[in-house]
Design a protein around this motif. Structure first.
Motif, PDB file in Angstrom:
ATOM      1  N   LYS A  59      -3.073   8.517   1.761  1.00  0.00           N
ATOM      2  CA  LYS A  59      -4.052   9.247   0.943  1.00  0.00           C
ATOM      3  C   LYS A  59      -5.481   8.835   1.300  1.00  0.00           C
ATOM      4  O   LYS A  59      -6.385   9.671   1.338  1.00  0.00           O
ATOM      5  CB  LYS A  59      -3.785   8.975  -0.533  1.00  0.00           C
ATOM      6  N   ALA A  60      -5.666   7.555   1.562  1.00  0.00           N
ATOM      7  CA  ALA A  60      -7.008   7.044   1.832  1.00  0.00           C
ATOM      8  C   ALA A  60      -7.550   7.500   3.178  1.00  0.00           C
ATOM      9  O   ALA A  60      -8.759   7.697   3.343  1.00  0.00           O
ATOM     10  CB  ALA A  60      -7.009   5.520   1.756  1.00  0.00           C
ATOM     11  N   HIS A  87     -10.613   5.807  -1.389  1.00  0.00           N
ATOM     12  CA  HIS A  87      -9.990   4.797  -2.250  1.00  0.00           C
ATOM     13  C   HIS A  87     -11.110   4.084  -3.010  1.00  0.00           C
ATOM     14  O   HIS A  87     -12.172   3.813  -2.425  1.00  0.00           O
ATOM     15  CB  HIS A  87      -9.198   3.795  -1.398  1.00  0.00           C
ATOM     16  N   LEU A 144       0.812  -1.218   0.000  1.00  0.00           N
ATOM     17  CA  LEU A 144       0.000   0.000   0.000  1.00  0.00           C
ATOM     18  C   LEU A 144       0.845   1.268   0.000  1.00  0.00           C
ATOM     19  O   LEU A 144       0.525   2.230  -0.687  1.00  0.00           O
ATOM     20  CB  LEU A 144      -0.931   0.003   1.213  1.00  0.00           C
ATOM     21  N   GLU A 177      -0.331   5.064  -0.512  1.00  0.00           N
ATOM     22  CA  GLU A 177      -1.763   5.031  -0.806  1.00  0.00           C
ATOM     23  C   GLU A 177      -2.591   4.976   0.482  1.00  0.00           C
ATOM     24  O   GLU A 177      -3.709   5.484   0.530  1.00  0.00           O
ATOM     25  CB  GLU A 177      -2.095   3.822  -1.694  1.00  0.00           C
ATOM     26  N   TYR A 178      -2.038   4.349   1.523  1.00  0.00           N
ATOM     27  CA  TYR A 178      -2.763   4.284   2.795  1.00  0.00           C
ATOM     28  C   TYR A 178      -2.970   5.681   3.365  1.00  0.00           C
ATOM     29  O   TYR A 178      -4.066   6.022   3.813  1.00  0.00           O
ATOM     30  CB  TYR A 178      -2.001   3.399   3.792  1.00  0.00           C
TER      31      TYR A 178
END
Length: 217
Positions: A23-24, A195, A17, A20-21
């Motif tokens: 951002k989510a 996401h 991840l 991306e984690y």
């Protein structure tokens, strides 16, 4: 490179991840409110342990930015590398908190934001007791989790296969109290990560203080 077969399941998931984690979950108002609660109660230059520190944002960044001494621990080398770069004033270690030595009374506060979900119930209970012992008497512990009554549930999280174990909300609170904590504030929210594969999830935030007595276990 680390052999994927030898890494913990959590390390495999969060290495994949990476950023991306962050951002989510960066939009979580409940997480930021929880940090505000903690920051308002910490003395200057407090020593804080951030369990499952991820990318360092928002937890370690907020704490270090306020002048506190932060030790972040995460099983994912990718996350530790990102956190070390994003929060250079913090200290980050790639380690499994379940096996990492912790000195009794060493920390003024401990943060555990969503770091327990890929551990067994016995491991979660044992770790919380150890973290309480690592707090000085009167120290603060903030625990956030997804309060579902599930054990070894196979699911998908942001496109990654995960096996999740958790407790119902009342049992999370009981676990904290049984470990020697006084629950000062409890908040339940629904949050949808930013996401495409994310779904709304319940989240529970416990804000606790270590009692003066020795924790059980």
């Amino acid at each position: 490179m680390v052999d994927e077969d030898r890494r913990s399941p959590a390390a495999v998931v969060f290495d994949a991840l990476g950023g991306e984690y962050e951002k989510a979950f960066a939009g979580s108002a409940a997480h930021r409110a929880s940090l505000k609660w903690l920051l308002e109660r910490l003395g200057p230059g407090s020593r804080v342990l951030d369990v499952g520190s991820g990318t360092g944002r928002p937890t370690a960044a907020a704490l270090a930015g306020a002048g506190h001494r932060v030790l972040g621990v995460d099983v994912s080398p990718v996350m530790v590398e990102i956190a070390s770069r994003q929060v250079p004033e913090g200290e980050f270690r790639c380690a499994d908190i379940r096996r990492m030595p912790l000195e009794d009374g060493a920390f003024d506060a401990v943060c555990v934001y969503f770091a327990l979900l890929q551990m067994s119930r016995a491991e979660q209970s044992g770790l919380v007791r150890r973290l309480v012992r690592a707090l000085r008497p009167g120290g603060l512990l903030v625990l956030a989790t997804v309060p579902l009554d599930v054990e070894d549930f196979d699911g998908v999280f942001m496109g990654q296969a995960v096996r999740v174990t958790s407790f119902a909300a009342r049992d999370v609170s009981a676990l904290a109290r049984g470990a020697g904590l006084t629950v000062l504030r409890e908040e339940s929210v629904m949050f949808t990560p930013t996401h495409p594969d994310a779904r709304p999830e319940p989240q529970l935030f416990l804000h606790c203080r270590r009692d003066g007595t020795e924790p059980a276990g």
